[in-house]
Write an enzyme that holds these catalytic residues in place. Structure first.
Site, PDB file in Angstrom:
ATOM      1  N   ASP A   1       0.604  -1.154  -0.362  1.00 26.16           N
ATOM      2  CA  ASP A   1       0.051   0.051  -0.088  1.00 26.16           C
ATOM      3  C   ASP A   1       0.907   1.469   0.084  1.00 26.16           C
ATOM      4  O   ASP A   1       2.065   1.434   1.127  1.00 26.16           O
ATOM      5  CB  ASP A   1      -0.706  -0.123   1.114  1.00 26.16           C
TER       6      ASP A   1
ATOM      7  N   ASN B   1       2.008   6.836 -10.104  1.00 24.97           N
ATOM      8  CA  ASN B   1       0.299   6.912 -11.431  1.00 24.97           C
ATOM      9  C   ASN B   1      -0.293   6.759  -9.793  1.00 24.97           C
ATOM     10  O   ASN B   1      -1.310   6.572 -10.490  1.00 24.97           O
ATOM     11  CB  ASN B   1       1.724   6.432 -11.785  1.00 24.97           C
TER      12      ASN B   1
ATOM     13  N   TYR C   1     -12.200  12.631  -4.836  1.00 23.44           N
ATOM     14  CA  TYR C   1     -11.243  12.302  -5.753  1.00 23.44           C
ATOM     15  C   TYR C   1     -10.447  13.952  -6.519  1.00 23.44           C
ATOM     16  O   TYR C   1      -9.094  14.061  -6.973  1.00 23.44           O
ATOM     17  CB  TYR C   1     -12.314  11.868  -7.186  1.00 23.44           C
TER      18      TYR C   1
END
Length: 255
Positions: free
Chosen positions: A59, A82, A150
């Site tokens: 993670d 990314n 987001y």
């Protein structure tokens, strides 16, 4: 074509989509060593590369993971940061735990990976020519309904990119970001809305075409390989005078 020869590159979110495509792009151009990070360790380990490859299943929000990479890697020349997650709903319906999950991966994970990358880039000798590219999003530049967590996280990534570029320019390290619009990657094609469109229209390609027609003036989704080429340009010396830039690659969506 040979400028990546003998170099080491880090790619996060490397098991699929833009991350996997960029790792392939670097491999095809002679990168000597790839450090690939993704929570999907099985897929990551199955990817074929000619370069020496270190696969790290974990993670990106785990500070211990980055401490271990810093302790065991001698130097880093390029980084493609990314890794990210996406989801969407109205602000009034957004659960705080979901807000924190998206911010944690997209921003906390970006900070930890960028910090580790910069420490490695400045560890050995002259750092001139080293570079990093962070993945932001057009949703971080243009307000898009249903993307509070987001979009906010990706806006922060864009600004983090500019701050890092300002801090490290005098050491010869260039730091830029890409802000994709719609790209044919699992972050789009695995969601329930897309799967419903596939069922309605009869094929994956028809669903992609419908989404592109509805939102992208140029009329189609980008491919992960196309995004990888743009990231590769920013990593390369062809972009030696470019730092602190957010390259918008959205087919005209933000116009």
């Amino acid at each position: 074509m040979n400028e990546f020869s003998g170099k080491t590159a880090l790619v996060t979110g490397a098991a699929s989509g833009i991350g996997a495509a960029t790792a392939r792009w670097l491999d095809e151009r002679g990168i000597a060593r790839l450090i690939l990070v993704d929570c999907d360790g099985a897929t990551l380990s199955a990817l074929p590369f000619r370069a020496q490859t270190r696969c790290v299943a974990g993670d990106v929000t785990d500070e211990a993971l980055w401490s271990e990479i810093e302790a065991t890697e001698p130097v880093l020349h390029h980084a493609v940061l990314n890794a990210g997650v996406a989801d969407g709903c109205p602000i009034a319906s957004l659960d705080f735990a979901e807000w924190r999950r998206i911010l944690s991966v997209n921003l906390d994970g970006m900070f930890l990976s960028l910090r580790a990358a910069l420490r490695l880039m400045t560890r050995e000798g002259d750092s001139t020519g080293r570079s990093a590219v962070l993945t932001s999003s057009v949703a971080g530049l243009k307000p898009v309904a249903m993307t509070a967590a987001y979009g906010s996280s990706k806006a922060a990534v864009a600004h983090l990119t500019r701050i890092a570029a300002a801090e490290y320019a005098q050491q010869g390290i260039r730091i830029n970001a890409v802000a994709p619009g719609r790209v044919d990657t699992p972050i789009w094609t695995k969601n329930a809305h897309f799967q419903a469109m596939v069922e309605e229209l009869g094929s994956r390609e028809a669903a992609l075409d419908r989404l592109a027609e509805d939102s992208t003036p140029l009329g189609r989704f980008a491919t992960a390989d196309e995004m990888a080429g743009q990231i590769g340009f920013l990593l390369s010396q062809a972009a030696w005078n470019v730092t602190g830039t957010v390259l918008v690659s959205d087919g005209g969506y933000s116009l």
